[in-house]
Design a protein around this motif. Structure first.
Motif, mmCIF file in Angstrom:
data_model
loop_
_atom_site.group_PDB
_atom_site.id
_atom_site.type_symbol
_atom_site.label_atom_id
_atom_site.label_comp_id
_atom_site.label_asym_id
_atom_site.label_seq_id
_atom_site.Cartn_x
_atom_site.Cartn_y
_atom_site.Cartn_z
ATOM 1 N N THR A 1 -8.137 2.796 -6.039
ATOM 2 C CA THR A 1 -7.464 3.120 -7.312
ATOM 3 C C THR A 1 -5.948 3.042 -7.148
ATOM 4 O O THR A 1 -5.245 2.576 -8.042
ATOM 5 N N THR A 2 -5.466 3.492 -6.003
ATOM 6 C CA THR A 2 -4.022 3.407 -5.742
ATOM 7 C C THR A 2 -3.596 1.934 -5.728
ATOM 8 O O THR A 2 -2.574 1.572 -6.341
ATOM 9 N N SER B 1 -1.017 -3.267 -10.820
ATOM 10 C CA SER B 1 -0.936 -3.401 -12.283
ATOM 11 C C SER B 1 0.359 -2.823 -12.844
ATOM 12 O O SER B 1 0.517 -2.700 -14.063
ATOM 13 N N PHE C 1 -6.213 -3.041 -19.773
ATOM 14 C CA PHE C 1 -6.815 -1.976 -18.966
ATOM 15 C C PHE C 1 -8.108 -1.475 -19.592
ATOM 16 O O PHE C 1 -8.165 -1.231 -20.802
ATOM 17 N N LEU D 1 -5.061 -0.564 -7.217
ATOM 18 C CA LEU D 1 -5.160 -1.051 -8.597
ATOM 19 C C LEU D 1 -3.903 -0.662 -9.387
ATOM 20 O O LEU D 1 -3.344 -1.475 -10.137
ATOM 21 N N SER D 2 -3.475 0.594 -9.192
ATOM 22 C CA SER D 2 -2.299 1.084 -9.927
ATOM 23 C C SER D 2 -1.036 0.350 -9.484
ATOM 24 O O SER D 2 -0.170 0.053 -10.311
ATOM 25 N N PHE E 1 -10.318 1.781 -18.811
ATOM 26 C CA PHE E 1 -10.332 2.980 -17.954
ATOM 27 C C PHE E 1 -11.753 3.495 -17.754
ATOM 28 O O PHE E 1 -12.642 3.246 -18.577
ATOM 29 N N ILE F 1 -7.850 -5.365 -15.968
ATOM 30 C CA ILE F 1 -8.143 -4.423 -14.887
ATOM 31 C C ILE F 1 -9.242 -3.475 -15.357
ATOM 32 O O ILE F 1 -9.094 -2.843 -16.406
ATOM 33 N N ASP G 1 -11.393 -0.090 -14.246
ATOM 34 C CA ASP G 1 -11.509 0.995 -13.263
ATOM 35 C C ASP G 1 -12.902 1.610 -13.403
ATOM 36 O O ASP G 1 -13.191 2.236 -14.429
#
Lengths: 235, 401
Positions: free
Chosen positions: A48-49, A55, A90, A51-52, A92, A167, A169
């Motif tokens: 996740t880090t 992006s 995105f 990905l963040s 989520f 993206i 998640d």
């Protein structure tokens, strides 16, 4: 293959200088157009880090991220926000749809943020709801839809501004196995095209087969990066 | 200079254009707010309640102040000469007769007349005693006379004649018709006419008013050495006023215009009695109540949507856009609440005035402005709480869950 995203030597740590907790340790990766890239790994592996960071949401401590030939972490705040709005969609994990708005209004949000008129935004949102198979449900608020349908609304919101990079998640975390597979199958067959890349963070092994390439992370590092092969990971 | 002006104009122009582009986001903000019916109504009720109380308090105070100067307004003289120690019209300090002659001699004075303000104990036919304000008008000019609604002003020259003021306190004299006899300070009195005043009120303390001639008032009522309460005058021209003020000041007395005298009386009640402090405190309490209800509910509304605001940030909403959205939401609820609050308190005041003639509250621009600024503060505070929270949330928190 043309590259949409390049990341070099990404380092990200949390905490203070004397007590650093490394989430990403010198990670480099690439993503190409017309590719579905999965980032997988156990909880706490840093996916996740990562990905963040790629992006444009979380600034890395070290390293460079190039998206569509632009170094995103050299942009100022407003520039980066605008870049995200125009180039990245995105989806989520918990969808984060506004329950007090209709599905069409939720989908229209990126267009409204782009200052497109209300009527045009809603018209386009309804069109994209039809694309994701929710034609006729634009007037319903998200809470009146099933989990899979809410996911589709979130997908419509992510693609309505026609971004090159989408993206996801944990897109199947809140769905049953069958619905999850249907959604990802839909994404692969309907959303992927010559000018688009899809990056999915997941640890749902049931959908690995939809990946063109999989990056396996562990302890903030890329353990393995390869094209999908049927026997690559246990389902 | 020209460059910076051009730059400023460009900035204003771009801000206007940006705000115009925000129309869609404002619509989203409005829908988020209005569709959350429970919270929307709670915030509006909170602001309405606060505005209602604040406007009620300030209107009450405005009404009290207006009543306190109504005697001055009703007489209608452009200038008043008085002892410098006078604080309110009812507490006059008698002036020696030469003051009248002196004032008449001042260049610029068109005419000047004495007027008597005092009190008398009226014994009604029912045997009841009632304190009344006695106003003695100059025998020749009757300067400061009220508007007669029944009878004739000339009847004031008949023996024992009094004119009763038909105001909210008229019933305290048992609503006497023309011809009613009574005793005032053991002297005989007869009602010869009924009158009304220029303003809705005739005084602050709920005391009925009787008009008579200056000579009768000063003869029939217990006197000090001097009997003249005020000299009232009209200047020839407005521009003569400063000269008259200076000349009266030279004699050791005070000449004030009607407006200045009214301000002096109002200031007395605001600053030298506990009235201003008490009403100010009540207004503050109303403000705090409204602030707490509206602020807390709006904050809860923002908290509930916090993750969504984070998602908006991730998608591409800029901080200033989120700030505008929250300011817009807070403004909408505040102004709706303001409208309802003013409407409600105005209706209540109007209704109360119909039922209770002595009710003095009056809505004026000052009370509306005070309530408006308090509402702006409520909107500012409520949105500040939300904005702080929304600015703190990072899109990464949304991914992290």
């Amino acid at each position: 293959m043309e590259t949409i995203l390049k990341a070099f030597n990404i380092v990200k740590w949390f905490g203070d200088r004397d007590n650093k907790m490394y989430a990403l340790k010198e990670i480099s990766l690439e993503a190409h157009y017309k590719e579905i890239l999965f980032i997988i790994g156990p909880s706490g592996s840093g996916k996740t880090t990562l990905l963040s960071v790629i992006s444009g949401i979380l600034r890395p401590n070290e390293g460079t991220v190039i998206v569509k030939d632009r170094n995103i972490w050299e942009m100022n705040g407003d520039e980066l926000t605008s870049f995200r709005l125009n180039n990245i969609g995105f989806v989520f994990q918990d969808y984060h749809l506004f329950p007090k708005l209709t599905s069409a209004e939720n989908v229209a949000i990126p267009l409204i943020l782009k200052k497109i008129s209300w009527d045009d935004s809603i018209k386009k949102a309804l069109k994209y709801l039809e694309i994701v198979g929710l034609g006729g449900k634009g007037e319903l608020p998200p809470y009146k839809l099933s989990g899979g349908e809410q996911q589709r609304v979130a997908i419509a919101r992510a693609i309505v501004s026609e971004p090159d990079l989408i993206i996801f998640d944990e897109p199947t975390a809140s769905l049953d196995g069958e619905t999850g597979r249907q959604i990802i199958s839909f994404v692969k067959s309907n959303l992927l095209n010559e000018s688009r890349t899809i990056i999915i963070v997941t640890h749902d092994a049931r959908i690995y087969e939809f990946a063109d390439r999989i990056i396996h992370m562990e302890d903030g590092k890329i353990k393995q990066s390869d094209e999908w092969k049927g026997d690559m990971y246990e389902k | 200079m020209l460059k910076s002006a051009k730059k400023a104009a460009g900035y204003i122009k771009s801000s206007v254009i940006n705000l115009a582009g925000m129309r869609g986001l404002f619509r989203i903000a409005l829908k988020l707010l209005v569709n959350d019916k429970g919270k929307f109504l709670t915030i509006i009720i909170g602001v309405t309640f606060a505005v209602f109380l604040m406007n009620q308090m300030t209107s009450m105070f405005a009404g009290i102040l207006e009543s306190s100067v109504s005697s001055v307004a009703n007489v209608g003289a452009q200038m008043w000469v008085m002892d410098p120690s006078v604080e309110t019209v009812a507490n006059s300090i008698p002036l020696p007769d030469y003051v009248l002659d002196y004032v008449r001699s001042i260049k610029g004075v068109k005419f000047a007349e004495p007027i008597y303000f005092g009190g008398g104990l009226v014994k009604l036919n029912s045997g009841k005693y009632q304190y009344a304000t006695i106003i003695g008008l100059d025998d020749t000019s009757l300067f400061g006379r009220p508007v007669i609604i029944d009878g004739n002003i000339k009847n004031i020259y008949e023996s024992h004649a009094f004119i009763a003021l038909k105001d909210a306190n008229y019933n305290l004299l048992d609503s006497p018709p023309i011809g009613t006899t009574f005793e005032v300070n053991d002297y005989r009195g007869v009602i010869v006419a009924l009158a009304k005043t220029a303003t809705p009120s005739s005084g602050l303390f709920g005391i009925p008013t009787l008009y008579t001639t200056y000579s009768r008032a000063t003869q029939d009522l217990p006197n000090t050495r001097y009997v003249m309460s005020y000299v009232i005058l009209d200047p020839k021209k407005k521009t003569d006023i400063p000269y008259i003020e200076r000349k009266v000041g030279d004699l050791g007395y005070l000449a004030l215009t009607q407006d200045d005298f009214e301000s002096k009386i109002k200031n007395y009640y605001i600053y030298k009695t506990s009235m201003g402090m008490n009403i100010g405190l009540m207004t503050l309490i109303s403000f705090i109540v409204g602030l707490s209800i509206a602020g807390q509910t709006f904050y809860a509304f923002v908290l509930e949507n916090m993750e969504k605001f984070g998602a908006l940030k991730a998608i591409g909403a800029q901080k200033k856009e989120l700030i505008y959205m929250l300011l817009f939401q807070a403004s909408v609820v505040s102004f709706i609440g303001y409208g309802f609050g003013i409407l409600l308190s105005s209706m209540m005041i109007a209704f109360a005035k119909l039922r209770v003639p002595n009710y003095v509250a009056m809505v004026n621009y000052t009370s509306l402005t005070i309530a408006f600024f308090m509402v702006l503060l409520i909107a500012g505070f409520s949105s500040y709480l939300g904005i702080r929270k929304v600015l703190k949330i990072e899109p990464f928190d949304i991914f992290r869950g």
